[in-house]
Write a protein that holds these residues in place. Structure first.
Motif, mmCIF file in Angstrom:
data_model
loop_
_atom_site.group_PDB
_atom_site.id
_atom_site.type_symbol
_atom_site.label_atom_id
_atom_site.label_comp_id
_atom_site.label_asym_id
_atom_site.label_seq_id
_atom_site.Cartn_x
_atom_site.Cartn_y
_atom_site.Cartn_z
ATOM 1 N N UNK A 141 0.823 -1.193 0.000
ATOM 2 C CA UNK A 141 0.000 0.000 0.000
ATOM 3 C C UNK A 141 0.859 1.244 0.000
ATOM 4 N N UNK A 142 0.233 2.404 0.061
ATOM 5 C CA UNK A 142 0.979 3.655 -0.110
ATOM 6 C C UNK A 142 1.237 4.381 1.198
ATOM 7 N N UNK A 143 1.038 3.730 2.316
ATOM 8 C CA UNK A 143 1.401 4.330 3.589
ATOM 9 C C UNK A 143 2.874 4.120 3.873
ATOM 10 N N UNK A 144 3.339 4.538 5.048
ATOM 11 C CA UNK A 144 4.747 4.331 5.406
ATOM 12 C C UNK A 144 5.062 2.842 5.577
ATOM 13 N N UNK A 145 6.295 2.476 5.293
ATOM 14 C CA UNK A 145 6.788 1.113 5.519
ATOM 15 C C UNK A 145 8.045 1.205 6.375
ATOM 16 N N UNK A 146 8.028 0.566 7.531
ATOM 17 C CA UNK A 146 9.187 0.506 8.409
ATOM 18 C C UNK A 146 9.721 -0.918 8.330
ATOM 19 N N UNK A 147 10.938 -1.081 7.846
ATOM 20 C CA UNK A 147 11.493 -2.390 7.513
ATOM 21 C C UNK A 147 12.487 -2.821 8.584
ATOM 22 N N UNK A 148 12.075 -3.780 9.408
ATOM 23 C CA UNK A 148 12.967 -4.311 10.428
ATOM 24 C C UNK A 148 13.877 -5.387 9.857
ATOM 25 N N UNK A 187 5.233 -1.545 -4.219
ATOM 26 C CA UNK A 187 3.912 -1.214 -3.719
ATOM 27 C C UNK A 187 3.718 0.262 -3.469
ATOM 28 N N UNK A 188 4.757 1.063 -3.744
ATOM 29 C CA UNK A 188 4.705 2.522 -3.616
ATOM 30 C C UNK A 188 4.462 2.985 -2.184
ATOM 31 N N UNK A 189 4.932 2.193 -1.230
ATOM 32 C CA UNK A 189 4.892 2.649 0.158
ATOM 33 C C UNK A 189 5.835 3.837 0.315
ATOM 34 N N UNK A 190 5.428 4.807 1.145
ATOM 35 C CA UNK A 190 6.273 5.980 1.346
ATOM 36 C C UNK A 190 5.914 6.624 2.684
ATOM 37 N N UNK A 191 6.942 7.020 3.438
ATOM 38 C CA UNK A 191 8.363 6.757 3.225
ATOM 39 C C UNK A 191 8.716 5.299 3.506
ATOM 40 N N UNK A 192 9.868 4.884 3.027
ATOM 41 C CA UNK A 192 10.382 3.528 3.244
ATOM 42 C C UNK A 192 11.621 3.642 4.129
ATOM 43 N N UNK A 217 19.818 -0.059 -0.430
ATOM 44 C CA UNK A 217 19.992 1.386 -0.262
ATOM 45 C C UNK A 217 19.117 2.193 -1.220
ATOM 46 N N UNK A 218 19.070 1.795 -2.486
ATOM 47 C CA UNK A 218 18.306 2.562 -3.474
ATOM 48 C C UNK A 218 16.802 2.356 -3.359
ATOM 49 N N UNK A 219 16.386 1.358 -2.568
ATOM 50 C CA UNK A 219 14.958 1.096 -2.408
ATOM 51 C C UNK A 219 14.368 1.864 -1.231
ATOM 52 N N UNK A 220 15.208 2.485 -0.415
ATOM 53 C CA UNK A 220 14.750 3.175 0.784
ATOM 54 C C UNK A 220 14.718 4.678 0.549
ATOM 55 N N UNK A 221 13.672 5.324 1.040
ATOM 56 C CA UNK A 221 13.621 6.786 0.975
ATOM 57 C C UNK A 221 14.301 7.408 2.183
#
Length: 336
Positions: A47-54, A67-72, A81-85
Protein backbone atom coordinates in the motif's frame (compact mmCIF):
# COMPACT_ATOMS: atom_id res chain seq x y z
CA UNK A 1 13.94 -9.40 19.77
CA UNK A 2 11.77 -7.07 17.68
CA UNK A 3 8.86 -6.99 20.14
CA UNK A 4 10.02 -3.93 22.16
CA UNK A 5 10.59 -1.98 18.94
CA UNK A 6 7.20 -2.98 17.54
CA UNK A 7 5.44 -1.94 20.75
CA UNK A 8 7.31 1.37 20.77
CA UNK A 9 6.42 2.05 17.14
CA UNK A 10 2.73 1.16 17.59
CA UNK A 11 2.44 3.33 20.69
CA UNK A 12 4.21 6.25 19.09
CA UNK A 13 2.06 6.22 15.95
CA UNK A 14 -1.33 6.00 17.67
CA UNK A 15 -4.09 6.50 16.58
CA UNK A 16 -2.76 5.24 13.25
CA UNK A 17 -2.87 1.47 12.82
CA UNK A 18 0.41 -0.41 12.60
CA UNK A 19 0.22 -3.64 10.59
CA UNK A 20 3.06 -6.10 11.23
CA UNK A 21 3.69 -8.42 8.29
CA UNK A 22 5.62 -11.48 9.35
CA UNK A 23 6.06 -15.09 8.31
CA UNK A 24 4.84 -17.93 10.52
CA UNK A 25 5.69 -18.95 13.22
CA UNK A 26 6.60 -15.36 14.10
CA UNK A 27 3.04 -14.29 13.37
CA UNK A 28 1.71 -16.72 15.99
CA UNK A 29 4.22 -15.47 18.57
CA UNK A 30 3.23 -11.80 18.03
CA UNK A 31 -0.55 -12.20 18.05
CA UNK A 32 -2.05 -10.26 20.95
CA UNK A 33 1.33 -8.96 22.12
CA UNK A 34 0.83 -5.27 21.37
CA UNK A 35 -1.41 -2.56 19.92
CA UNK A 36 -0.55 -3.65 16.38
CA UNK A 37 -2.25 -5.91 13.87
CA UNK A 38 -0.41 -9.06 12.79
CA UNK A 39 -0.84 -10.09 9.16
CA UNK A 40 0.78 -12.93 7.18
CA UNK A 41 3.53 -11.82 4.81
CA UNK A 42 2.73 -13.19 1.36
CA UNK A 43 4.85 -10.72 -0.58
CA UNK A 44 1.86 -8.55 -1.55
CA UNK A 45 2.18 -4.81 -2.17
CA UNK A 46 2.23 -2.87 1.08
CA UNK A 47 0.00 0.00 0.00
CA UNK A 48 0.98 3.65 -0.11
CA UNK A 49 1.40 4.33 3.59
CA UNK A 50 4.75 4.33 5.41
CA UNK A 51 6.79 1.11 5.52
CA UNK A 52 9.19 0.51 8.41
CA UNK A 53 11.49 -2.39 7.51
CA UNK A 54 12.97 -4.31 10.43
CA UNK A 55 14.21 -7.17 8.27
CA UNK A 56 17.53 -6.68 6.47
CA UNK A 57 16.40 -8.89 3.57
CA UNK A 58 15.96 -7.53 0.06
CA UNK A 59 12.46 -8.92 -0.55
CA UNK A 60 10.56 -6.76 1.99
CA UNK A 61 12.28 -3.61 0.74
CA UNK A 62 11.46 -4.52 -2.87
CA UNK A 63 7.83 -5.23 -1.94
CA UNK A 64 7.53 -1.82 -0.27
CA UNK A 65 9.16 -0.14 -3.27
CA UNK A 66 6.95 -1.70 -5.96
CA UNK A 67 3.91 -1.21 -3.72
CA UNK A 68 4.70 2.52 -3.62
CA UNK A 69 4.89 2.65 0.16
CA UNK A 70 6.27 5.98 1.35
CA UNK A 71 8.36 6.76 3.22
CA UNK A 72 10.38 3.53 3.24
CA UNK A 73 12.51 3.41 6.41
CA UNK A 74 15.12 0.77 7.16
CA UNK A 75 18.78 -0.16 7.35
CA UNK A 76 20.55 0.19 3.97
CA UNK A 77 22.22 -3.24 3.91
CA UNK A 78 23.29 -4.93 0.66
CA UNK A 79 21.26 -3.77 -2.36
CA UNK A 80 18.51 -2.11 -0.34
CA UNK A 81 19.99 1.39 -0.26
CA UNK A 82 18.31 2.56 -3.47
CA UNK A 83 14.96 1.10 -2.41
CA UNK A 84 14.75 3.17 0.78
CA UNK A 85 13.62 6.79 0.97
CA UNK A 86 14.86 7.20 4.56
CA UNK A 87 17.87 4.97 5.29
CA UNK A 88 18.79 4.56 8.95
CA UNK A 89 22.40 5.43 9.77
CA UNK A 90 24.85 2.60 9.08
CA UNK A 91 27.47 1.39 11.56
CA UNK A 92 30.49 3.59 11.93
CA UNK A 93 32.53 0.52 12.86
CA UNK A 94 31.36 -2.39 10.65
CA UNK A 95 31.88 -5.99 11.61
CA UNK A 96 34.46 -8.15 9.78
CA UNK A 97 33.49 -9.94 6.53
CA UNK A 98 33.03 -13.34 8.24
CA UNK A 99 30.32 -11.75 10.39
CA UNK A 100 28.29 -10.71 7.37
CA UNK A 101 25.09 -11.99 8.97
CA UNK A 102 25.35 -9.17 11.54
CA UNK A 103 26.95 -6.37 9.55
CA UNK A 104 23.89 -4.14 9.93
CA UNK A 105 24.70 -3.77 13.60
CA UNK A 106 26.78 -1.11 15.26
CA UNK A 107 29.90 -2.20 17.12
CA UNK A 108 28.80 -4.21 20.20
CA UNK A 109 25.13 -3.47 19.45
CA UNK A 110 22.55 -6.09 20.34
CA UNK A 111 20.09 -7.06 17.60
CA UNK A 112 17.17 -5.88 19.76
CA UNK A 113 18.79 -2.45 20.04
CA UNK A 114 19.22 -2.35 16.26
CA UNK A 115 15.47 -2.88 15.89
CA UNK A 116 14.88 -0.09 18.40
CA UNK A 117 17.20 2.14 16.36
CA UNK A 118 14.99 1.58 13.29
CA UNK A 119 11.82 2.25 15.29
CA UNK A 120 13.32 5.44 16.74
CA UNK A 121 14.32 6.67 13.28
CA UNK A 122 10.82 5.94 12.00
CA UNK A 123 9.16 7.89 14.82
CA UNK A 124 11.43 10.85 14.19
CA UNK A 125 10.63 10.74 10.47
CA UNK A 126 6.87 10.24 10.89
CA UNK A 127 6.14 12.18 14.07
CA UNK A 128 9.17 14.39 14.53
CA UNK A 129 9.74 13.13 18.06
CA UNK A 130 11.06 10.13 19.93
CA UNK A 131 9.29 7.95 22.49
CA UNK A 132 10.66 6.02 25.46
CA UNK A 133 10.35 2.34 26.21
CA UNK A 134 7.98 1.40 29.00
CA UNK A 135 8.47 -1.27 31.69
CA UNK A 136 7.40 -4.61 30.31
CA UNK A 137 8.08 -3.80 26.66
CA UNK A 138 10.39 -6.84 26.54
CA UNK A 139 7.85 -9.22 28.14
CA UNK A 140 5.87 -11.76 26.11
CA UNK A 141 2.64 -13.13 27.61
CA UNK A 142 1.50 -16.48 26.14
CA UNK A 143 -2.11 -16.05 27.33
CA UNK A 144 -4.58 -18.14 29.29
CA UNK A 145 -5.35 -20.76 26.63
CA UNK A 146 -1.68 -21.37 25.80
CA UNK A 147 -0.91 -21.63 29.53
CA UNK A 148 -3.71 -24.19 30.00
CA UNK A 149 -2.41 -26.32 27.12
CA UNK A 150 1.15 -25.97 28.41
CA UNK A 151 0.10 -27.25 31.84
CA UNK A 152 -1.41 -30.30 30.14
CA UNK A 153 1.78 -30.89 28.11
CA UNK A 154 3.88 -30.40 31.26
CA UNK A 155 1.93 -33.08 33.11
CA UNK A 156 1.87 -35.51 30.17
CA UNK A 157 5.66 -35.31 29.76
CA UNK A 158 6.39 -36.12 33.42
CA UNK A 159 6.67 -32.57 34.79
CA UNK A 160 10.19 -32.01 33.44
CA UNK A 161 12.69 -29.83 35.22
CA UNK A 162 14.78 -29.28 32.08
CA UNK A 163 13.60 -28.60 28.53
CA UNK A 164 16.11 -29.45 25.77
CA UNK A 165 15.56 -27.90 22.34
CA UNK A 166 18.57 -28.95 20.21
CA UNK A 167 17.64 -27.19 16.96
CA UNK A 168 18.19 -23.82 15.30
CA UNK A 169 17.12 -22.48 11.94
CA UNK A 170 19.64 -20.88 9.61
CA UNK A 171 23.36 -21.57 9.52
CA UNK A 172 24.40 -25.08 10.49
CA UNK A 173 27.33 -23.63 12.44
CA UNK A 174 24.83 -22.41 15.07
CA UNK A 175 23.95 -25.96 16.04
CA UNK A 176 25.70 -27.74 18.88
CA UNK A 177 26.58 -31.28 17.66
CA UNK A 178 23.84 -33.86 18.32
CA UNK A 179 26.25 -36.26 20.02
CA UNK A 180 26.91 -33.51 22.59
CA UNK A 181 23.18 -33.13 23.22
CA UNK A 182 22.93 -36.89 23.70
CA UNK A 183 25.78 -36.91 26.22
CA UNK A 184 24.26 -33.93 28.02
CA UNK A 185 20.85 -35.59 28.24
CA UNK A 186 22.26 -38.84 29.56
CA UNK A 187 24.34 -37.03 32.18
CA UNK A 188 21.33 -35.07 33.42
CA UNK A 189 19.08 -38.14 33.40
CA UNK A 190 21.68 -40.12 35.36
CA UNK A 191 21.76 -37.26 37.88
CA UNK A 192 18.04 -37.87 38.47
CA UNK A 193 16.75 -34.80 36.64
CA UNK A 194 13.51 -35.00 34.65
CA UNK A 195 13.99 -33.98 31.00
CA UNK A 196 11.93 -33.39 27.90
CA UNK A 197 13.10 -32.89 24.29
CA UNK A 198 11.22 -30.56 21.92
CA UNK A 199 11.49 -29.80 18.21
CA UNK A 200 9.89 -27.52 15.67
CA UNK A 201 7.89 -28.52 12.59
CA UNK A 202 10.76 -29.39 10.21
CA UNK A 203 10.53 -33.14 9.33
CA UNK A 204 14.28 -33.70 9.75
CA UNK A 205 14.24 -32.09 13.20
CA UNK A 206 11.23 -34.15 14.24
CA UNK A 207 12.97 -37.41 13.37
CA UNK A 208 16.23 -36.37 15.07
CA UNK A 209 14.48 -35.16 18.20
CA UNK A 210 12.52 -38.40 18.45
CA UNK A 211 15.73 -40.42 18.06
CA UNK A 212 17.53 -38.26 20.65
CA UNK A 213 14.71 -38.60 23.17
CA UNK A 214 14.64 -42.38 22.66
CA UNK A 215 18.42 -42.61 23.13
CA UNK A 216 18.21 -40.48 26.29
CA UNK A 217 15.16 -42.47 27.45
CA UNK A 218 13.21 -39.27 28.14
CA UNK A 219 9.86 -37.90 26.87
CA UNK A 220 9.55 -35.68 23.80
CA UNK A 221 7.08 -33.08 22.55
CA UNK A 222 7.51 -32.76 18.82
CA UNK A 223 6.29 -30.39 16.14
CA UNK A 224 4.13 -27.30 15.90
CA UNK A 225 0.97 -29.44 15.69
CA UNK A 226 1.78 -31.02 19.08
CA UNK A 227 3.05 -27.89 20.79
CA UNK A 228 2.29 -24.50 19.15
CA UNK A 229 4.80 -21.72 19.65
CA UNK A 230 2.98 -19.80 22.43
CA UNK A 231 2.21 -23.09 24.21
CA UNK A 232 5.95 -23.84 24.04
CA UNK A 233 6.66 -20.43 25.60
CA UNK A 234 4.19 -21.14 28.41
CA UNK A 235 5.73 -24.60 28.91
CA UNK A 236 9.19 -23.01 29.18
CA UNK A 237 7.95 -21.04 32.20
CA UNK A 238 6.95 -24.24 33.99
CA UNK A 239 10.36 -25.94 33.87
CA UNK A 240 13.43 -24.94 35.87
CA UNK A 241 15.59 -24.17 32.83
CA UNK A 242 15.46 -24.32 29.02
CA UNK A 243 18.62 -25.34 27.13
CA UNK A 244 18.82 -24.07 23.54
CA UNK A 245 21.34 -23.10 20.84
CA UNK A 246 21.24 -19.64 19.22
CA UNK A 247 17.60 -19.87 18.13
CA UNK A 248 14.43 -17.81 18.19
CA UNK A 249 12.84 -20.08 20.79
CA UNK A 250 15.53 -19.02 23.24
CA UNK A 251 14.39 -15.42 22.84
CA UNK A 252 10.77 -16.49 23.17
CA UNK A 253 11.46 -18.40 26.38
CA UNK A 254 13.30 -15.59 28.13
CA UNK A 255 10.77 -12.97 26.99
CA UNK A 256 8.08 -15.17 28.57
CA UNK A 257 10.02 -15.15 31.84
CA UNK A 258 11.67 -18.58 31.62
CA UNK A 259 15.25 -19.29 32.69
CA UNK A 260 17.45 -20.12 29.71
CA UNK A 261 20.87 -21.56 29.02
CA UNK A 262 21.97 -20.69 25.48
CA UNK A 263 24.77 -22.62 23.80
CA UNK A 264 26.42 -20.25 21.33
CA UNK A 265 28.94 -21.62 18.86
CA UNK A 266 29.83 -19.42 15.88
CA UNK A 267 27.53 -16.45 16.48
CA UNK A 268 27.97 -13.58 18.94
CA UNK A 269 25.99 -13.64 22.22
CA UNK A 270 26.80 -9.96 22.77
CA UNK A 271 24.56 -9.23 19.79
CA UNK A 272 22.14 -12.18 19.79
CA UNK A 273 21.76 -13.61 23.30
CA UNK A 274 18.14 -13.74 24.56
CA UNK A 275 16.94 -10.71 26.51
CA UNK A 276 13.90 -10.34 28.74
CA UNK A 277 12.76 -10.79 32.34
CA UNK A 278 13.87 -14.44 32.62
CA UNK A 279 17.27 -15.40 34.04
CA UNK A 280 19.88 -16.30 31.42
CA UNK A 281 23.12 -18.21 31.15
CA UNK A 282 25.35 -18.31 28.07
CA UNK A 283 28.10 -20.73 27.00
CA UNK A 284 30.15 -19.52 24.02
CA UNK A 285 32.22 -21.96 21.97
CA UNK A 286 33.56 -19.22 19.70
CA UNK A 287 34.97 -17.18 22.57
CA UNK A 288 38.54 -16.10 21.85
CA UNK A 289 38.63 -17.36 18.25
CA UNK A 290 40.03 -14.91 15.70
CA UNK A 291 37.36 -15.91 13.16
CA UNK A 292 34.44 -15.31 15.54
CA UNK A 293 31.78 -14.16 15.17
CA UNK A 294 30.98 -16.15 12.03
CA UNK A 295 27.55 -16.40 10.42
CA UNK A 296 28.48 -18.76 7.62
CA UNK A 297 26.78 -22.09 6.99
CA UNK A 298 30.04 -24.04 7.44
CA UNK A 299 33.44 -23.47 8.97
CA UNK A 300 35.87 -21.77 6.53
CA UNK A 301 39.04 -22.07 8.58
CA UNK A 302 41.87 -24.53 7.93
CA UNK A 303 42.25 -26.57 10.00
CA UNK A 304 38.59 -26.59 11.00
CA UNK A 305 38.15 -25.01 14.41
CA UNK A 306 34.65 -26.48 15.02
CA UNK A 307 33.67 -23.98 17.70
CA UNK A 308 30.69 -26.13 18.69
CA UNK A 309 33.02 -28.89 19.81
CA UNK A 310 34.73 -26.48 22.21
CA UNK A 311 31.61 -26.61 24.41
CA UNK A 312 31.73 -29.72 26.59
CA UNK A 313 28.57 -31.51 27.83
CA UNK A 314 30.05 -31.65 31.33
CA UNK A 315 30.32 -27.85 31.43
CA UNK A 316 26.71 -27.43 30.32
CA UNK A 317 25.47 -30.16 32.69
CA UNK A 318 27.12 -28.43 35.66
CA UNK A 319 25.39 -25.14 34.82
CA UNK A 320 22.04 -26.90 34.41
CA UNK A 321 22.37 -28.68 37.76
CA UNK A 322 23.28 -25.39 39.46
CA UNK A 323 20.26 -23.64 37.89
CA UNK A 324 17.90 -26.42 39.00
CA UNK A 325 19.26 -26.27 42.55
CA UNK A 326 18.79 -22.50 42.59
CA UNK A 327 15.17 -22.87 41.45
CA UNK A 328 14.51 -25.51 44.11
CA UNK A 329 16.06 -23.29 46.79
CA UNK A 330 13.93 -20.34 45.68
CA UNK A 331 10.80 -22.50 45.86
CA UNK A 332 11.75 -23.67 49.33
CA UNK A 333 12.11 -20.05 50.46
CA UNK A 334 8.77 -19.15 48.88
CA UNK A 335 10.37 -16.73 46.43
CA UNK A 336 8.77 -18.40 43.35
Amino acid sequence: MALPALRLLARGLEPRSVIVRVDAPGAHALEGQGSFVVAPDRGAARGRGPAVLFSDALRPAWGAFVGRAYPRIGRPTDLRRRLLSDPVAEPADPLPPLARGARGLLAAEHQADAFLRVAGAALLALRGQGFDLLPGDDVLEPGAEASRLAARAFASSGEPQVLLHPFAAGARTKRWPLDRWLRLGRRLRDDGLRLCVTAGPHPDDLALASALADAMQVPSLLGASRIPILVWAALARLVDIVVVPDTGLGHLARAAGASTLSIFTSTDPARHAPRGPGAALVVHGGLGLSCAPCYGDRCRTRPLLRCGERVEPGEVAALVREAVRAQEAALARGVL
